[in-house]
Design a protein around this motif. Structure first.
Motif, short mmCIF file in Angstrom:
data_model
loop_
_atom_site.label_atom_id
_atom_site.label_comp_id
_atom_site.label_asym_id
_atom_site.label_seq_id
_atom_site.Cartn_x
_atom_site.Cartn_y
_atom_site.Cartn_z
N MET A 11 15.22 -17.44 -4.28
CA MET A 11 16.31 -18.32 -4.69
C MET A 11 15.79 -19.29 -5.75
N LEU A 12 16.61 -19.54 -6.75
CA LEU A 12 16.21 -20.46 -7.81
C LEU A 12 16.33 -21.90 -7.35
N ALA A 13 15.41 -22.71 -7.82
CA ALA A 13 15.50 -24.14 -7.55
C ALA A 13 16.69 -24.70 -8.32
N ALA A 14 17.15 -25.89 -7.88
CA ALA A 14 18.33 -26.48 -8.51
C ALA A 14 18.12 -26.69 -10.00
N SER A 15 16.91 -27.09 -10.38
CA SER A 15 16.64 -27.33 -11.79
C SER A 15 16.68 -26.05 -12.60
N GLU A 16 16.35 -24.91 -11.95
CA GLU A 16 16.35 -23.63 -12.64
C GLU A 16 17.76 -23.08 -12.76
N GLN A 17 18.60 -23.33 -11.76
CA GLN A 17 19.95 -22.79 -11.78
C GLN A 17 20.75 -23.30 -12.97
N ALA A 18 20.43 -24.50 -13.43
CA ALA A 18 21.20 -25.10 -14.51
C ALA A 18 20.74 -24.65 -15.89
N VAL A 19 19.61 -23.92 -15.96
CA VAL A 19 19.06 -23.53 -17.25
C VAL A 19 19.88 -22.39 -17.85
N LYS A 20 20.36 -22.59 -19.05
CA LYS A 20 21.10 -21.56 -19.77
C LYS A 20 20.51 -21.43 -21.16
N LEU A 21 20.24 -20.21 -21.54
CA LEU A 21 19.65 -19.95 -22.85
C LEU A 21 20.74 -19.85 -23.89
N THR A 22 20.61 -20.60 -24.97
CA THR A 22 21.57 -20.53 -26.07
C THR A 22 21.13 -19.46 -27.06
N LYS A 23 22.04 -19.06 -27.95
CA LYS A 23 21.70 -18.05 -28.95
C LYS A 23 20.62 -18.57 -29.90
N ALA A 24 20.70 -19.85 -30.21
CA ALA A 24 19.69 -20.44 -31.09
C ALA A 24 18.31 -20.38 -30.44
N GLN A 25 18.26 -20.65 -29.13
CA GLN A 25 16.98 -20.59 -28.42
C GLN A 25 16.48 -19.15 -28.34
N ALA A 26 17.39 -18.20 -28.12
CA ALA A 26 17.00 -16.79 -28.04
C ALA A 26 16.37 -16.33 -29.35
N VAL A 27 16.95 -16.76 -30.45
CA VAL A 27 16.41 -16.41 -31.76
C VAL A 27 15.04 -17.06 -31.95
N ALA A 28 14.94 -18.33 -31.56
CA ALA A 28 13.67 -19.05 -31.71
C ALA A 28 12.58 -18.43 -30.86
N PHE A 29 12.92 -18.00 -29.64
CA PHE A 29 11.92 -17.39 -28.75
C PHE A 29 11.49 -16.03 -29.28
N ALA A 30 12.41 -15.28 -29.89
CA ALA A 30 12.10 -13.93 -30.35
C ALA A 30 11.28 -13.93 -31.64
N ARG A 31 11.45 -14.96 -32.45
CA ARG A 31 10.83 -14.98 -33.79
C ARG A 31 9.31 -14.78 -33.75
N PRO A 32 8.56 -15.46 -32.87
CA PRO A 32 7.09 -15.28 -32.91
C PRO A 32 6.60 -14.03 -32.20
N LEU A 33 7.46 -13.30 -31.53
CA LEU A 33 7.02 -12.12 -30.79
C LEU A 33 6.65 -10.99 -31.75
N PRO A 34 5.67 -10.18 -31.40
CA PRO A 34 5.27 -9.06 -32.25
C PRO A 34 6.23 -7.87 -32.07
N ILE A 35 7.52 -8.14 -32.24
CA ILE A 35 8.57 -7.12 -32.13
C ILE A 35 9.36 -7.13 -33.42
N GLU A 36 9.45 -6.00 -34.07
CA GLU A 36 10.14 -5.90 -35.35
C GLU A 36 11.65 -5.99 -35.15
N LEU A 37 12.27 -7.02 -35.73
CA LEU A 37 13.72 -7.22 -35.59
C LEU A 37 14.44 -7.22 -36.94
N GLU A 38 13.78 -6.76 -37.98
CA GLU A 38 14.42 -6.72 -39.29
C GLU A 38 15.60 -5.75 -39.25
#
Length: 236
Positions: free
Chosen positions: A1-28
């Motif tokens: 079960m997620l802790a209360a602080s974790e349940q409220a965490v929602k990833l935005t599209k801007a964050q998803a893009v920011a998290f993906a950018r440094p990964l060694p995965i080709e997204l061109e």
């Protein structure tokens, strides 16, 4: 079960893009088509996990799914679906050793600390629940702490013959691990179970370790996915 602080965490599209950018995965050429919580992985890990679906093509025929920890951005899972393309007759195909080098470089980028606590690859291949994948090499790096392998924890990487990462999975418990040191000596275990012989000795060692580990690290119900210690002592 997620802790209360974790349940409220929602990833935005801007964050998803920011998290993906440094990964060694080709997204061109790929665009973020969807973003959704991974409830199963969140339940297993106890952390908020979100999956970004990156698609390519007018009919979105190619996809790359990137699952990250919504708090830290750490890559948890990666997979892809692409059209099979005819390889040129003179195309260079990777050997297994070359593919291993690609896998290790990928792990150094996405899970450098975890990689330091692994052995492998494929030392415990019988624990692999997945069948071999045609046209690719799969590698499993098992977690080892203080000389004890934790078979439930590993880093999985699959590399195709072209040298592209096509699958990654991080099976890793982030909590405090129990001390692997046995709590009973061989003599004490034999004294407690003199008539039962070797099987009882093994059971006594396992029971003492398990009880100690649970009391020290899992005072309540353990989290799903938490590793357990497995010992086998042969009495002479």
């Amino acid at each position: 079960m997620l802790a209360a602080s974790e349940q409220a965490v929602k990833l935005t599209k801007a964050q998803a893009v920011a998290f993906a950018r440094p990964l060694p995965i080709e997204l061109e050429g790929y665009e973020l088509a969807d973003l959704f919580p991974d409830h199963q992985l969140s339940f297993e890990s106890g952390r908020s996990a979100w999956t970004a679906d990156w698609s390519k093509g007018e009919e979105e025929t190619e996809h790359k799914w990137i699952t990250v920890d919504a708090v830290t951005g750490k890559l948890l899972n990666y997979s892809q679906l692409k059209r099979d393309k005819q390889m040129a007759a003179d195309a260079k195909l990777l050997s297994r050793q070359e593919a291993l080098q690609v896998a290790q470089q990928f792990l150094k980028a996405v899970a450098p600390m975890e990689l330091l606590h692994t052995e492998g690859p494929n030392l415990y291949e019988e624990m692999n629940p997945y069948p071999p994948r045609a046209g690719a090499y799969s590698f499993f790096f098992t977690r080892v702490e203080k000389g004890v392998p934790f078979l439930e924890n590993d880093l999985q990487v699959t590399v195709d013959l072209r040298g592209e990462i096509v699958h990654y999975k991080r099976n890793w418990f982030d909590g405090t691990l129990p001390d692997p040191a046995p709590q009973l000596s061989e003599e004490e275990a034999r004294w407690r179970c003199p008539a039962a012989g070797i099987p009882a000795y093994r059971a006594a060692i396992s029971s003492a370790i398990t009880q100690s580990a649970r009391a020290a690290s899992y005072p309540a119900d353990p989290k799903p996915g938490a590793p357990s210690l497995q010992y086998s002592s042969a009495a002479r």
